[in-house]
Design a protein around this motif. Sequence first.
Motif, PDB file in Angstrom:
ATOM      1  N   TYR A 159       0.858  -1.188   0.000  1.00  0.00           N
ATOM      2  CA  TYR A 159       0.000   0.000   0.000  1.00  0.00           C
ATOM      3  C   TYR A 159       0.893   1.236   0.000  1.00  0.00           C
ATOM      4  N   GLY A 160       0.446   2.278  -0.724  1.00  0.00           N
ATOM      5  CA  GLY A 160       1.237   3.491  -0.751  1.00  0.00           C
ATOM      6  C   GLY A 160       0.524   4.645  -1.408  1.00  0.00           C
ATOM      7  N   THR A 198       5.370   2.730  -2.109  1.00  0.00           N
ATOM      8  CA  THR A 198       4.614   1.750  -1.329  1.00  0.00           C
ATOM      9  C   THR A 198       5.508   1.061  -0.300  1.00  0.00           C
ATOM     10  N   TYR A 220       5.520  -2.737   1.787  1.00  0.00           N
ATOM     11  CA  TYR A 220       4.926  -4.043   1.519  1.00  0.00           C
ATOM     12  C   TYR A 220       5.469  -5.130   2.448  1.00  0.00           C
TER      13      TYR A 220
END
Length: 476
Positions: free
Chosen positions: A297-298, A468, A470
Amino acid sequence: MTQLSSRFLSVIFIILLPLDALAQGSYRNLDPEDRSGELSLGFSLRPQTSPYLGEDYRRDWQPMFIYTGETFFFNTNEAGWHLIDNDDWQLDLYAGYFYGGYNEHSIFWSETGRDDDDALDGMSRRDAWESGFALTRKTDYGRFKLDLNADISGAHEGYTASAEWSKVFRFNRWQVEPWFAYQLFNDDKSNYYFGVREDEATDTRNAYKIDEATDNWEIGTAFRYQAAQHHYFGLNLYYTIYDNKILDSPIVEESTILTANINYRYEFNDLSNPGPDGDVYNFFFNNPNPWSMRVAYGYTTDSSFMDIVRGEFERNDDGTSMGSVFLSRQLTERFMWLPIEGWAQAGVARRFENDIQGDFNEYVFAFKAYFTKFPWSNTVKTRFGFAEGLSYATKVPAVEQRRNDDRDRNTSHLLNYLDYSWDVSIGDIFRQKDLKDCFFGFSIHHRSGIFASSDLYGNVNGGSNVNTLYVECIRS
């Protein structure tokens, strides 16, 4: 199969589809009887003369992604299924990308020899997705193929019918494949790419309509050479002759096109071992090599790729973000004779557009390389990774749309994909043996048109970056 998984497989199929030039010749970088089930990564360079008025030539560069399965296949110029495949007959259902389009704002055009007085000024044509069937009769005298495909993207809304002869001559590491083809473009396709609509007519460019099918011919020879276990080189030369009805168009200057295609591919064929039960190796269904899952996610950034590599992590003002899930399978433990692991990966990303437009999905296929031999890796395993691949977004991301609107440039759903990452073993950090093959890291999710150098990506100049974090875990 669920509706979601069906849609995912369909889009993965789409982003692996072929690329072709204005001429219809293929790259022919593979033996047509190759059913090895191997994956390859490579690149292609294509200089080509142009039929259009005021343009001497075109040039193009693009990556190649190849899989040669017994049933499913994809190559730089085609992807599909062998519905019938035996010693005498072959029937393929396939889909592909036809490059006949042009855009007056494209850097690609302005750098390839056009005059200042642009014959295509104010005109624009789309490339097309095409799908069809190809029936091949295999004989000692060569392969005789009948092919019928139609536009499935709503671009030219026409079809192509073709008949082809080809034969492969094999000499140890060499292959030579001459071919000859006849192609029939129906009036819709011919008129779309070579006609001039009434509203496009000018004082120096008359309206012109092609109201019947055009007969086009092609002749060429492909040369293929295997230099070593993994390394394959190809040279494809072909000559295309267009119908006189195309030559009569006010935007066409030449009825003949000469194309050269120079290609190289690296085949990941050193881990094609029998499965655990001794069955024949299959990358998808009988593969003993490790696999992994990554969740990330980013946030989107306006910083360039190189600025981020140098340490700039600023979030952009749009407030857009992205979450993704990737599945990967190891291809090799040593890439190019170096201590670098090679992996194939496919992923789905969800783009969150912060109400600028609706949220949407992005689909990725890529090859990723990892270097892990750092001096401290025996204590804390550390990986540096870099991936090259394709990204297909169901909508153009807001950051890409904004940048290209500001520069009056075109956008594309399909772009080149890069991934740059650093990660460390969670198990080594926290001294948890069962988490040793789980990694926490940072990556750059990058989409771009490679500086408008590739027809495949619509000659887009620019793209987008997402920073992101992870977690990725490897399983055997």
